[in-house]
Design an enzyme around this catalytic site. Structure first.
Site, PDB file in Angstrom:
ATOM      1  N   GLY A  81       0.885  -1.553  -0.071  1.00  0.00           N
ATOM      2  CA  GLY A  81       0.052  -0.274   0.205  1.00  0.00           C
ATOM      3  C   GLY A  81       0.713   0.998  -0.259  1.00  0.00           C
ATOM      4  N   ASP A 144       1.053   3.485   4.453  1.00  0.00           N
ATOM      5  CA  ASP A 144      -0.594   4.116   4.168  1.00  0.00           C
ATOM      6  C   ASP A 144      -1.076   4.338   5.203  1.00  0.00           C
ATOM      7  OD1 ASP A 144      -1.283   1.196   4.509  1.00  0.00           O
ATOM      8  OD2 ASP A 144      -1.897   0.702   2.833  1.00  0.00           O
ATOM      9  N   ASP A 147      -4.879   1.870  11.205  1.00  0.00           N
ATOM     10  CA  ASP A 147      -6.144   1.499  11.095  1.00  0.00           C
ATOM     11  C   ASP A 147      -6.239   1.321  12.621  1.00  0.00           C
ATOM     12  OD1 ASP A 147      -8.821   0.237  11.512  1.00  0.00           O
ATOM     13  OD2 ASP A 147      -8.701   0.419   9.549  1.00  0.00           O
ATOM     14  N   GLY A 149      -3.844  -0.750  14.593  1.00  0.00           N
ATOM     15  CA  GLY A 149      -2.247  -0.479  15.049  1.00  0.00           C
ATOM     16  C   GLY A 149      -1.790  -2.195  15.003  1.00  0.00           C
ATOM     17  N   THR A 151      -0.795  -3.976  12.444  1.00  0.00           N
ATOM     18  CA  THR A 151       0.513  -3.780  11.858  1.00  0.00           C
ATOM     19  C   THR A 151       1.962  -3.090  11.764  1.00  0.00           C
ATOM     20  OG1 THR A 151      -0.925  -3.753   9.559  1.00  0.00           O
ATOM     21  CG2 THR A 151       1.202  -3.372   9.103  1.00  0.00           C
ATOM     22  N   LYS A 176      -6.623   6.820  10.872  1.00  0.00           N
ATOM     23  CA  LYS A 176      -7.937   5.897  10.483  1.00  0.00           C
ATOM     24  C   LYS A 176      -8.156   7.091  12.172  1.00  0.00           C
ATOM     25  CE  LYS A 176      -9.508   3.044   7.812  1.00  0.00           C
ATOM     26  NZ  LYS A 176     -10.128   2.112   7.252  1.00  0.00           N
ATOM     27  N   ASP A 212      -5.537   0.016  -1.557  1.00  0.00           N
ATOM     28  CA  ASP A 212      -6.557  -0.855  -2.276  1.00  0.00           C
ATOM     29  C   ASP A 212      -7.678  -1.101  -1.799  1.00  0.00           C
ATOM     30  OD1 ASP A 212      -4.782  -2.827  -0.537  1.00  0.00           O
ATOM     31  OD2 ASP A 212      -5.937  -4.837  -1.747  1.00  0.00           O
ATOM     32  N   ARG A 218      -5.561   1.149  -6.482  1.00  0.00           N
ATOM     33  CA  ARG A 218      -3.577   0.837  -6.371  1.00  0.00           C
ATOM     34  C   ARG A 218      -3.442   2.520  -7.012  1.00  0.00           C
ATOM     35  NH1 ARG A 218      -2.158  -1.824  -2.290  1.00  0.00           N
ATOM     36  NH2 ARG A 218      -2.372  -4.259  -2.610  1.00  0.00           N
TER      37      ARG A 218
HETATM   38  P1  IMP Z   1      -4.022  -1.780  11.082  1.00  0.00           P
HETATM   39  O1  IMP Z   1      -3.503  -3.497  11.002  1.00  0.00           O
HETATM   40  O2  IMP Z   1      -5.456  -2.129  11.525  1.00  0.00           O
HETATM   41  O3  IMP Z   1      -3.506  -0.676  11.394  1.00  0.00           O
HETATM   42  O4  IMP Z   1      -4.292  -1.526   9.288  1.00  0.00           O
HETATM   43  C1  IMP Z   1      -3.062  -1.720   9.160  1.00  0.00           C
HETATM   44  C2  IMP Z   1      -3.192  -2.067   7.283  1.00  0.00           C
HETATM   45  O5  IMP Z   1      -4.478  -2.347   6.927  1.00  0.00           O
HETATM   46  C3  IMP Z   1      -2.542  -0.598   6.384  1.00  0.00           C
HETATM   47  O6  IMP Z   1      -1.154  -1.444   5.618  1.00  0.00           O
HETATM   48  C4  IMP Z   1      -3.298  -1.343   4.863  1.00  0.00           C
HETATM   49  O7  IMP Z   1      -2.605  -2.129   4.680  1.00  0.00           O
HETATM   50  C5  IMP Z   1      -4.719  -1.771   5.749  1.00  0.00           C
HETATM   51  N1  IMP Z   1      -5.611  -1.300   5.846  1.00  0.00           N
HETATM   52  C6  IMP Z   1      -6.580  -0.451   6.666  1.00  0.00           C
HETATM   53  N2  IMP Z   1      -7.830   0.451   6.891  1.00  0.00           N
HETATM   54  C7  IMP Z   1      -7.719   0.139   5.152  1.00  0.00           C
HETATM   55  C8  IMP Z   1      -8.518   0.856   4.562  1.00  0.00           C
HETATM   56  O8  IMP Z   1      -9.498   1.501   5.373  1.00  0.00           O
HETATM   57  N3  IMP Z   1      -8.582   0.372   3.086  1.00  0.00           N
HETATM   58  C9  IMP Z   1      -7.138  -0.148   2.831  1.00  0.00           C
HETATM   59  N4  IMP Z   1      -6.411  -1.070   3.468  1.00  0.00           N
HETATM   60  C10 IMP Z   1      -6.930  -0.717   5.063  1.00  0.00           C
HETATM   61 MG    MG Z   2      -0.374  -2.338   4.553  1.00  0.00          MG
END
Ligand code: IMP
Ligand code: MG
Length: 235
Positions: A81, A144, A147, A149, A151, A176, A212, A218
């Site tokens: 991303g 990118d 969300d 957290g 990752t 987010k 995406d 993308r």
């Molecule tokens: P987290 O681990 O919940 O913080 O999400 C992070 C990863 O999920 C990012 O690296 C994105 O690749 C993917 N992601 C989270 N939210 C979105 C979204 O709204 N659209 C697309 N990809 C997302």
């Molecule tokens: Mg990602």
């Protein structure tokens, strides 16, 4: 580039707060036309491309200023991303007179082709770090979107504990604001210090500018809110 009156109300020197309906900037004609043509899959434009260009330029200036004592900045791009953002950010750092930039690439997979379900408390994050060399480096992670957290927090501990990074700074285009996160997610997000944020976006599924929805969008220069029902059920 043409500057419209509404642009004046946006302060690009700090993270830009994006309302659920999108920034109050008229999207370019091609962006409006795209949303109209893809109305089954897309809800609306959240961040028009020219707003992203302006904010990324300022982020490059900030990073260049904060790194002026260094001779190199290591940008660790989180694939897939962040590839578009990272390409623009490296050039923005160069234009701002910053130190030389070295790119490294790591791949994470958290949501696959799915989009987030409500009330999640954890998620498996797959990290593919084959060929990544950040041993002893002060690493600048380029992501990118943060969300829930999962990752970034797993990636940070991987880089410090397994990959031998000296330090880890975190830069994300989008942060987010979660509507109703469970306590586990609140805790993860509280622990996660983001050093550099482009935009604060609402709790909707976004795509475009490298990001995406089920591998769609993308290539777009703007950020869209997608039709969540379509991506959850409709394909
Ligand atoms: P987290 O681990 O919940 O913080 O999400 C992070 C990863 O999920 C990012 O690296 C994105 O690749 C993917 N992601 C989270 N939210 C979105 C979204 O709204 N659209 C697309 N990809 C997302
Ligand atoms: Mg990602």
């Amino acid at each position: 580039m043409e500057t419209r009156a509404a642009d004046m109300i946006i302060d690009y020197t700090k993270p830009v707060k994006v309302p659920t309906s999108g920034l109050e900037i008229t999207p370019a004609d091609f962006e409006k036309a795209f949303v109209k043509a893809e109305k089954d899959r897309v809800s609306h434009v959240l961040i028009p491309s020219r707003c992203i260009e302006k904010r990324v330029a300022v982020m490059g200036e900030e990073i260049a200023r904060a790194s002026k004592e260094r001779d190199e900045i290591v940008l660790l791009v989180v694939l897939k991303g962040a590839f578009v953002f990272a390409a623009d950010l490296g050039r923005a750092i160069y234009r701002a007179g910053g130190p030389r930039v070295r790119y490294e690439f790591i791949r994470t997979s958290t949501y696959g082709k799915e989009i987030k379900a409500g009330g999640e408390t954890e998620r498996e994050v797959k990290i593919s770090s084959h060929g990544v060399n950040v041993n002893g480096d002060a690493v600048f992670v380029v992501e990118d979107i943060v969300d829930q957290g999962f990752t970034m927090s797993k990636l940070k501990s991987h880089l410090l504990k397994k990959a031998g990074a000296k330090s880890v700074s975190m830069c994300t285009l989008l942060d987010k604001r979660l509507d109703d996160p469970p306590p586990e997610v609140i805790e993860i997000r509280k622990e996660l210090k983001l050093d550099c944020v482009g935009f604060r976006v609402p709790d909707v599924w976004v795509a475009g500018y490298g990001i995406d929805a089920g591998e769609d969008f993308r290539h777009l220069p703007c950020i869209l809110a997608v039709d969540e029902d379509y991506y959850r059920w409709g394909r």
